[in-house]
Enzyme design. Sequence first.
Site, mmCIF file in Angstrom:
data_model
loop_
_atom_site.group_PDB
_atom_site.id
_atom_site.type_symbol
_atom_site.label_atom_id
_atom_site.label_comp_id
_atom_site.label_asym_id
_atom_site.label_seq_id
_atom_site.Cartn_x
_atom_site.Cartn_y
_atom_site.Cartn_z
ATOM 1 N N CYS A 7 50.681 44.930 35.716
ATOM 2 C CA CYS A 7 49.379 45.515 36.007
ATOM 3 C C CYS A 7 48.457 45.117 34.864
ATOM 4 C CB CYS A 7 49.450 47.023 36.223
ATOM 5 S SG CYS A 7 49.773 48.002 34.758
ATOM 6 N N CYS A 83 48.494 45.985 40.905
ATOM 7 C CA CYS A 83 47.051 46.087 40.773
ATOM 8 C C CYS A 83 46.355 46.207 42.114
ATOM 9 C CB CYS A 83 46.503 44.865 40.065
ATOM 10 S SG CYS A 83 47.227 44.643 38.452
ATOM 11 N N CYS A 88 44.007 41.522 38.313
ATOM 12 C CA CYS A 88 45.453 41.569 38.178
ATOM 13 C C CYS A 88 45.915 40.287 37.482
ATOM 14 C CB CYS A 88 46.098 41.688 39.558
ATOM 15 S SG CYS A 88 47.742 42.388 39.491
#
Length: 139
Positions: A7, A83, A88
Amino acid sequence: MNILFLCVGNSARSQIAEALAKDMMPKSFDIRSAGSNPSAKIHDNAISVMAKVGIDIKNKETKSIYSIEKDFINNLDYVITLCDEEICPVVPNATKVLNWPNEDPDNDSYSILQLENAFLKTRNDIYKLLKKFIVTENI
């Protein structure tokens, strides 16, 4: 089996996923997490929601995707991005890439209660995704 959860900040979603996966999957698996722009520390609410299910992540540190050893990256079985945002991380070469978009629970406009609920929702959503992953991928 090598699994990497990604993430942005590596302070909540990917840390929660890593901790849950380590708890749910065989101990022989190498399961890690990282972020494209790591935060200074793990979010207090991530620590709190994991403690509620008996998993201690208070001594974990955030990591950059660029700090992960090349050998691990080159031998990944799964990269799982968490994400929901457009920033991301770029995913390294991997056998299978999965995207489990989860809204970032860390929102400055939330009240304390809203923040706690957002982190609980994130933990519960990731738990459900992991259960499905384990069944679907025959782990």
